[in-house]
Motif scaffolding. Structure first.
Motif, mmCIF file in Angstrom:
data_model
loop_
_atom_site.group_PDB
_atom_site.id
_atom_site.type_symbol
_atom_site.label_atom_id
_atom_site.label_comp_id
_atom_site.label_asym_id
_atom_site.label_seq_id
_atom_site.Cartn_x
_atom_site.Cartn_y
_atom_site.Cartn_z
ATOM 1 N N PHE A 58 1.012 -1.215 -0.002
ATOM 2 C CA PHE A 58 -0.103 -0.128 0.098
ATOM 3 C C PHE A 58 0.778 1.307 0.038
ATOM 4 O O PHE A 58 1.860 1.247 0.767
ATOM 5 C CB PHE A 58 -0.803 -0.068 1.190
ATOM 6 C CG PHE A 58 -1.956 0.807 1.061
ATOM 7 C CD1 PHE A 58 -3.195 0.675 0.387
ATOM 8 C CD2 PHE A 58 -2.029 2.375 1.690
ATOM 9 C CE1 PHE A 58 -4.434 1.596 0.386
ATOM 10 C CE2 PHE A 58 -2.999 3.092 1.514
ATOM 11 C CZ PHE A 58 -4.174 2.790 0.871
ATOM 12 N N ARG A 59 0.722 2.148 -0.866
ATOM 13 C CA ARG A 59 1.096 3.584 -0.713
ATOM 14 C C ARG A 59 0.002 4.585 -0.548
ATOM 15 O O ARG A 59 -1.091 4.768 -1.179
ATOM 16 C CB ARG A 59 1.684 3.727 -2.428
ATOM 17 C CG ARG A 59 3.089 3.250 -2.533
ATOM 18 C CD ARG A 59 3.928 4.079 -3.554
ATOM 19 N NE ARG A 59 5.144 3.371 -3.531
ATOM 20 C CZ ARG A 59 5.299 2.730 -4.419
ATOM 21 N NH1 ARG A 59 4.693 2.259 -5.277
ATOM 22 N NH2 ARG A 59 6.784 2.005 -4.449
ATOM 23 N N GLY A 60 0.553 5.455 0.381
ATOM 24 C CA GLY A 60 -0.508 6.613 0.755
ATOM 25 C C GLY A 60 -1.033 7.343 -0.293
ATOM 26 O O GLY A 60 -2.146 7.683 -0.660
ATOM 27 N N ALA A 73 -4.126 7.429 4.560
ATOM 28 C CA ALA A 73 -3.594 6.353 3.870
ATOM 29 C C ALA A 73 -2.188 6.203 4.109
ATOM 30 O O ALA A 73 -1.808 4.851 4.092
ATOM 31 C CB ALA A 73 -3.944 6.900 2.398
ATOM 32 N N ASP A 74 -1.526 7.368 4.556
ATOM 33 C CA ASP A 74 0.187 7.049 4.783
ATOM 34 C C ASP A 74 0.061 5.978 5.830
ATOM 35 O O ASP A 74 0.882 5.439 6.246
ATOM 36 C CB ASP A 74 0.614 8.330 5.122
ATOM 37 C CG ASP A 74 0.883 9.185 3.753
ATOM 38 O OD1 ASP A 74 1.073 8.379 2.845
ATOM 39 O OD2 ASP A 74 1.254 10.292 3.913
ATOM 40 N N TYR A 75 -1.061 6.359 6.932
ATOM 41 C CA TYR A 75 -0.768 5.233 8.005
ATOM 42 C C TYR A 75 -0.697 4.092 7.642
ATOM 43 O O TYR A 75 -0.072 3.111 8.073
ATOM 44 C CB TYR A 75 -1.857 5.703 9.069
ATOM 45 C CG TYR A 75 -1.356 6.849 10.037
ATOM 46 C CD1 TYR A 75 -0.068 6.537 10.903
ATOM 47 C CD2 TYR A 75 -1.933 8.087 10.023
ATOM 48 C CE1 TYR A 75 0.302 7.828 11.731
ATOM 49 C CE2 TYR A 75 -1.453 9.186 10.786
ATOM 50 C CZ TYR A 75 -0.312 9.012 11.657
ATOM 51 O OH TYR A 75 0.111 10.097 12.417
ATOM 52 N N THR A 141 8.327 9.159 3.528
ATOM 53 C CA THR A 141 8.290 8.222 2.827
ATOM 54 C C THR A 141 9.340 7.245 3.566
ATOM 55 O O THR A 141 10.046 7.633 4.467
ATOM 56 C CB THR A 141 8.987 8.129 1.263
ATOM 57 O OG1 THR A 141 10.273 8.688 1.560
ATOM 58 C CG2 THR A 141 8.297 9.034 0.548
ATOM 59 N N THR A 142 9.659 6.007 3.208
ATOM 60 C CA THR A 142 10.365 5.147 3.826
ATOM 61 C C THR A 142 12.065 5.491 3.385
ATOM 62 O O THR A 142 12.772 5.046 4.048
ATOM 63 C CB THR A 142 10.503 3.464 3.368
ATOM 64 O OG1 THR A 142 10.172 3.509 2.078
ATOM 65 C CG2 THR A 142 8.898 3.052 4.180
ATOM 66 N N ASP A 143 12.060 6.344 2.237
ATOM 67 C CA ASP A 143 13.196 6.644 1.939
ATOM 68 C C ASP A 143 14.007 7.679 2.937
ATOM 69 O O ASP A 143 15.120 7.810 3.419
ATOM 70 C CB ASP A 143 13.420 7.302 0.635
ATOM 71 C CG ASP A 143 13.280 6.382 -0.553
ATOM 72 O OD1 ASP A 143 13.614 5.205 -0.477
ATOM 73 O OD2 ASP A 143 13.016 6.833 -1.796
HETATM 74 N N1 UDP Z 1 5.068 6.342 4.792
HETATM 75 C C1 UDP Z 1 4.614 7.261 5.419
HETATM 76 N N2 UDP Z 1 5.482 7.874 6.383
HETATM 77 C C2 UDP Z 1 6.939 7.346 6.510
HETATM 78 C C3 UDP Z 1 7.189 6.047 5.813
HETATM 79 C C4 UDP Z 1 6.088 5.710 4.755
HETATM 80 O O1 UDP Z 1 3.504 7.562 5.624
HETATM 81 O O2 UDP Z 1 7.773 7.956 7.249
HETATM 82 C C5 UDP Z 1 3.544 5.618 3.930
HETATM 83 C C6 UDP Z 1 3.374 6.173 2.728
HETATM 84 O O3 UDP Z 1 2.067 6.181 2.465
HETATM 85 C C7 UDP Z 1 4.130 5.307 1.810
HETATM 86 C C8 UDP Z 1 3.982 3.976 2.127
HETATM 87 O O4 UDP Z 1 4.063 4.072 3.627
HETATM 88 O O5 UDP Z 1 3.640 5.502 0.373
HETATM 89 C C9 UDP Z 1 5.024 3.101 1.919
HETATM 90 O O6 UDP Z 1 6.441 3.397 1.846
HETATM 91 P P1 UDP Z 1 7.191 3.769 0.628
HETATM 92 O O7 UDP Z 1 6.120 4.300 -0.499
HETATM 93 O O8 UDP Z 1 8.337 4.646 1.182
HETATM 94 O O9 UDP Z 1 7.548 2.527 0.000
HETATM 95 P P2 UDP Z 1 8.427 1.947 -1.153
HETATM 96 O O10 UDP Z 1 8.256 2.829 -2.374
HETATM 97 O O11 UDP Z 1 10.221 2.137 -0.649
HETATM 98 O O12 UDP Z 1 8.101 0.407 -1.490
#
Ligand code: UDP
Length: 238
Positions: A58-60, A73-75, A141-143
């Motif tokens: 899931f992506r927010g 959605a982010d949670y 993001t997780t970055d």
């Molecule tokens: N996310 C967030 N805060 C954070 C890290 C992640 O809200 O500090 C949520 C955000 O919705 C993001 C999702 O978690 O889309 C998944 O993380 P990410 O998109 O970074 O994952 P990746 O693209 O690395 O698979």
């Protein structure tokens, strides 16, 4: 025998790589392969911190685009990263690698909260520390989570394992003439808006002089090679 050039590293894997060849979710066989790569890297004497994204579940932003409240959605996205962290913990422990998961959203029944000093102790005790739930706040993001924990844990470098073998001047999937950089500055990545990591994560690495190494984690044995400075990758630095 490949000799590592670093002592402690942060390894960031996008959630997508956990899908293997699937379109969604977690492929346990592929996670086991990734765990094998992490184990091999660790056996060269490195201390390893791990952050795994959640995009395979899931992506927010996707939730927000479909009409959901962005923060809500982010949670959900952050919870997805906890599932991935647990999947990787399971795979690593099946290979005999000791691990701890620390989540930025407290979940006492499943993992530890993020406590820097405790994470230090885990690394000293030869455990891999998997940091879950990003920075624990929506609109990140997780970055950014990986950059933040890399700074906190004083990692020598942030390795970003994705499905491409580095940073290109344009998208190699749509432009066959795209050129890959061997090295590039933080400022050029930001000014050219290159899709390496989000801008907040790049800026945090720049401000704390943490080099970012972008490489293809899907290629077998590549992690250990790149850690030794031998594989194909792009280094983002000064
Ligand atoms: N996310 C967030 N805060 C954070 C890290 C992640 O809200 O500090 C949520 C955000 O919705 C993001 C999702 O978690 O889309 C998944 O993380 P990410 O998109 O970074 O994952 P990746 O693209 O690395 O698979």
């Amino acid at each position: 025998m490949i000799t590592p050039r670093y002592k402690r590293v942060m390894l960031k894997l996008s959630g997508e790589v956990l899908m293997g060849d699937q379109q969604f979710g977690i492929d346990p066989a592929f996670v086991a392969k990734l765990a094998g790569e992490v184990k091999a890297a660790k056996e060269t004497g490195l201390e390893i911190c791990l952050v795994i994204g959640g995009g395979n579940i899931f992506r927010g932003m996707a939730g927000a685009a479909a009409g959901m409240d962005r923060a809500q959605a982010d949670y959900m996205g952050m919870l997805a990263t906890v599932m991935n962290a647990l999947a990787m913990q399971n795979a690593l422990e099946q290979l005999g690698v000791h691990t701890r998961v620390q989540s930025a959203i407290q979940m006492d029944q499943v993992c530890e909260p993020v406590i820097r000093r405790r994470a230090e102790r885990h690394l000293e005790k030869d455990r891999v520390v998997i940091f879950a739930a990003g920075v624990g706040s929506p609109y990140f993001t997780t970055d950014s989570g990986a950059a933040l924990r890399a700074a906190e844990m004083k990692c020598d470098a942030l390795f970003k394992g994705t499905s491409v073998d580095g940073v290109y001047d344009s998208d190699p999937k749509t432009n066959p003439g795209a050129v890959r950089y061997d090295s590039i500055s933080y400022d050029k990545v930001l000014s050219d808006n290159l899709k390496v990591m989000d801008a907040a994560a790049i800026a945090l690495c720049r401000d704390n002089a943490i080099p970012i190494v972008v490489f293809n984690i899907r290629e077998e044995g590549n992690l250990a090679r790149v850690l030794a400075g031998q594989g194909v990758a792009t280094t983002v630095a000064g």
